[in-house]
Each structure stands twice: as C-alpha cells, then as structure tokens.
Write a protein that holds these residues in place. Structure first.
Motif, PDB file in Angstrom:
ATOM      1  N   VAL A 203      -6.148 -48.883 -93.212  1.00 27.00           N
ATOM      2  CA  VAL A 203      -5.651 -49.081 -91.848  1.00 27.00           C
ATOM      3  C   VAL A 203      -5.107 -50.492 -91.683  1.00 27.00           C
ATOM      4  N   LYS A 204      -5.839 -51.470 -92.202  1.00 21.99           N
ATOM      5  CA  LYS A 204      -5.422 -52.859 -92.043  1.00 21.99           C
ATOM      6  C   LYS A 204      -4.125 -53.146 -92.795  1.00 21.99           C
ATOM      7  N   LEU A 205      -3.962 -52.526 -93.964  1.00 20.72           N
ATOM      8  CA  LEU A 205      -2.703 -52.683 -94.693  1.00 20.72           C
ATOM      9  C   LEU A 205      -1.544 -52.088 -93.906  1.00 20.72           C
ATOM     10  N   GLU A 206      -1.769 -50.934 -93.307  1.00 18.99           N
ATOM     11  CA  GLU A 206      -0.711 -50.282 -92.535  1.00 18.99           C
ATOM     12  C   GLU A 206      -0.358 -51.083 -91.288  1.00 18.99           C
ATOM     13  N   LEU A 207      -1.365 -51.637 -90.634  1.00 19.92           N
ATOM     14  CA  LEU A 207      -1.105 -52.436 -89.433  1.00 19.92           C
ATOM     15  C   LEU A 207      -0.380 -53.732 -89.796  1.00 19.92           C
ATOM     16  N   LYS A 241       3.409 -42.450 -81.457  1.00 17.42           N
ATOM     17  CA  LYS A 241       3.368 -41.059 -81.885  1.00 17.42           C
ATOM     18  C   LYS A 241       2.925 -40.885 -83.333  1.00 17.42           C
ATOM     19  N   ILE A 242       2.843 -41.975 -84.087  1.00 17.32           N
ATOM     20  CA  ILE A 242       2.342 -41.850 -85.460  1.00 17.32           C
ATOM     21  C   ILE A 242       0.999 -42.537 -85.623  1.00 17.32           C
ATOM     22  N   GLY A 243       0.328 -42.818 -84.510  1.00 20.45           N
ATOM     23  CA  GLY A 243      -1.040 -43.303 -84.585  1.00 20.45           C
ATOM     24  C   GLY A 243      -1.968 -42.202 -85.059  1.00 20.45           C
ATOM     25  N   SER A 255     -10.066 -36.191 -82.809  1.00 18.92           N
ATOM     26  CA  SER A 255      -9.805 -37.166 -83.857  1.00 18.92           C
ATOM     27  C   SER A 255     -11.107 -37.581 -84.532  1.00 18.92           C
ATOM     28  N   GLN A 256     -10.978 -38.032 -85.772  1.00 19.12           N
ATOM     29  CA  GLN A 256     -12.115 -38.498 -86.558  1.00 19.12           C
ATOM     30  C   GLN A 256     -11.821 -39.922 -87.027  1.00 19.12           C
ATOM     31  N   PRO A 257     -12.287 -40.923 -86.291  1.00 18.14           N
ATOM     32  CA  PRO A 257     -11.971 -42.316 -86.615  1.00 18.14           C
ATOM     33  C   PRO A 257     -12.296 -42.713 -88.048  1.00 18.14           C
ATOM     34  N   GLY A 263      -4.183 -46.403 -88.519  1.00 15.81           N
ATOM     35  CA  GLY A 263      -4.449 -47.097 -87.268  1.00 15.81           C
ATOM     36  C   GLY A 263      -4.173 -46.235 -86.055  1.00 15.81           C
ATOM     37  N   THR A 264      -4.796 -46.577 -84.947  1.00 17.52           N
ATOM     38  CA  THR A 264      -4.594 -45.835 -83.709  1.00 17.52           C
ATOM     39  C   THR A 264      -3.234 -46.182 -83.118  1.00 17.52           C
ATOM     40  N   SER A 265      -2.814 -45.373 -82.159  1.00 20.20           N
ATOM     41  CA  SER A 265      -1.549 -45.639 -81.471  1.00 20.20           C
ATOM     42  C   SER A 265      -1.558 -47.026 -80.853  1.00 20.20           C
ATOM     43  N   LYS A 266      -2.659 -47.372 -80.209  1.00 16.72           N
ATOM     44  CA  LYS A 266      -2.767 -48.674 -79.557  1.00 16.72           C
ATOM     45  C   LYS A 266      -2.649 -49.804 -80.565  1.00 16.72           C
ATOM     46  N   GLN A 267      -3.309 -49.653 -81.706  1.00 14.43           N
ATOM     47  CA  GLN A 267      -3.256 -50.690 -82.735  1.00 14.43           C
ATOM     48  C   GLN A 267      -1.845 -50.843 -83.294  1.00 14.43           C
ATOM     49  N   ARG A 268      -1.209 -49.715 -83.594  1.00 19.30           N
ATOM     50  CA  ARG A 268       0.119 -49.770 -84.198  1.00 19.30           C
ATOM     51  C   ARG A 268       1.128 -50.373 -83.234  1.00 19.30           C
TER      52      ARG A 268
END
Length: 291
Positions: A203-207, A241-243, A255-257, A263-268
C-alpha cells in the motif's frame, strides 16, 4: 489537458496487433477485467493475480503472434496520447533528477495486445497497466482505458485525458521508486513479512507512486501549462474509484482492510493531491517515515 505541439517519446515498444498465446496453450485470454477488481474479488494481492493469470490463462510461456494492424481511431489516439504523456514524464523527471545531481534513466513503454512476456513473468490485459523493475518497462494494453471508464463509472465531464495521464504517471512513479532504491528495499522487506504485513507495505509503495504522479503533474503544468478546467477533478475521481475499499465494496459489498494493496480512496486522493500541490518529490518524510 493542453497537449498541442508536445513531442512524443521514442522510448516506446509497440507490439499491438501481436496476440499473446500460450505454447502449451489453452487458448486466448478471457474478458478484460481491471487488475484491482480481480485482486479484490479474490482477496489477493498483485502477486496472486500474476500467478493466477500465468497458471489459469496462459499455462506456459507467452508467444507473440502477428494479427491484423487495423487499429481503431480511438486506439491510435490513445497510443499517441500515451507517448506524449511519457515524453512529459521524461522531461519533468530528467530536470528534477538533474537538480539533485543525478541522471534520470528513461523507462520503456511497451504497448501490447492481450498478453505479453516480461522480465517479471507473463502479463496480460487482465492485469491492467503495470511496471516491471526487472526490465524497467511500463506495460499497457490500451483497451484498459476504455474498460476503466466502463467498469469504474468515471465521470465523463471531459475526455478523461488527465485521468489516463495519472495512470501512466503512477506507473512511472514506480520507476522513480526503482531509481531511488525504494522499490528494491521494500520488495526485500516484503519477502520476509507475513502476507498481511507485506500488503501493508505494498500500500505504501502504491501511495508513494500516487504522490510521485502528483509531483509530475505539478511540474508538467508549471512547465507547459498543461492542465485545463476539470483535469484535477478527473484525476481525483479516478484515484477515488481505484481505492481498495471502493473496489472491494463495489465487487462484493464489503471491504477487508487486511487485504488492501493499493490504499483507500481517501489515501490515494490525499497523496496524489499532496504531490500535485507541493511538487516536493525529494522530501524524505514519506519514504523514511512510512517506508
């Protein structure tokens, strides 16, 4: 986006019209599905999808075989657009790396149809755009963009050109991670972690790639005045929309965190917008604090 008169990158390998088929073959690739939707419906990560595609769709090495070269006008426009955006990332990152006393090494954009061999294994259109550090190439089947609009129901206020540019810039962001050594460091750590903890690092790499995409947009607009009214809203809508949470809830109602990989929509949205606003790609806050 305002792209008139912009150059096209020459760092492109175009194998469109070559059909990827299996030597041991069970036939063609199934319907085009976004990698995120596949991943989240199965509760897996990118590695799981790659393995599933390799085992279930290809069952062997991919061979590229020629097909007709009759591309639609839309696909030709998307190919030219992708080359212009890639050139824009080259211009921005070359300048930014030079300011830091480093040389930016260009990645290659590989356009393909259906399936493709990479240094990271076999890839397919079902996986969506992806970056392979093994050969430093970005891989895109251009039909992804049409599917992205249809599957995710993105707002159609304009041509979605900046949303598409964001997707390309995100993959280039992974190349920047590679050049800075971040990608290798994280992959090494991920191999020693549980699946849950490895997903969290993914997730952190993607963000971070989202953040770098925002930084690119910051400097591209500064250099070329490329952003038009509504462009930022397009990219933010795409990021939402891709969160992971949005896609999982859309696919199965919840969802399953612990399975999140992007990452979530908010994070992205947050990290893309932060990069766009600041352009501070050389900050150590994200990399050292979060990675």
């Amino acid at each position: 986006m305002r792209l008139d008169g912009r150059r096209k990158s020459d760092n492109v390998e175009d194998s469109r019209g070559m059909s990827g088929v299996a030597k041991a073959g069970i036939g063609g690739i199934g319907g085009l599905i976004l990698i995120a939707i596949m991943t989240f419906m199965q509760g897996g990560d990118l590695g799981d999808v790659v393995n599933n595609v390799a085992q279930n769709a290809m069952q062997g090495q991919v061979e590229e075989q020629p097909q007709g070269q009759n591309f639609s006008e839309e696909e030709q426009k998307l190919a030219d657009f992708s080359k212009v955006i890639l050139a824009g990332t080259e211009d921005v990152w070359t300048e930014q790396f030079k300011k830091n006393g480093r040389k930016y090494e260009y990645p290659i954009l590989k356009l393909y149809t259906g399936a493709v061999n990479t240094a990271c294994g076999q890839g397919s259109a079902q996986m969506g755009p992806f970056y392979c550090s093994g050969d430093q190439k970005l891989y895109i089947d251009l039909s992804f963009f049409t599917t992205m609009r249809k599957q995710l129901g993105l707002q159609a206020k304009g041509d979605l050109d900046f949303a598409y540019a964001y997707v390309i810039a995100h993959e280039v962001g992974h190349h920047v991670e590679y050049l800075r050594g971040t990608l290798q460091k994280c992959h090494s750590r991920m191999s020693q972690l549980s699946k849950k903890d490895a997903n969290a690092l993914s997730v952190k790499l993607e963000l971070l790639a989202d953040y770098y995409a925002g930084c690119w947009a910051h400097y591209d607009n500064e250099k070329y005045q490329s952003l038009s009214d509504g462009d930022i809203e397009e990219a933010i809508d795409c990021a939402e929309k891709i969160g992971d949470n949005y896609l999982q809830e859309k696919a199965r109602g919840y969802s399953q965190p612990e399975t999140f990989t992007h990452g979530t929509s908010k994070q992205r949205m947050y990290w893309f917008k932060k990069g766009l606003d600041t352009g501070d790609w050389n900050t150590t806050t994200f990399e050292e604090g979060d990675l």
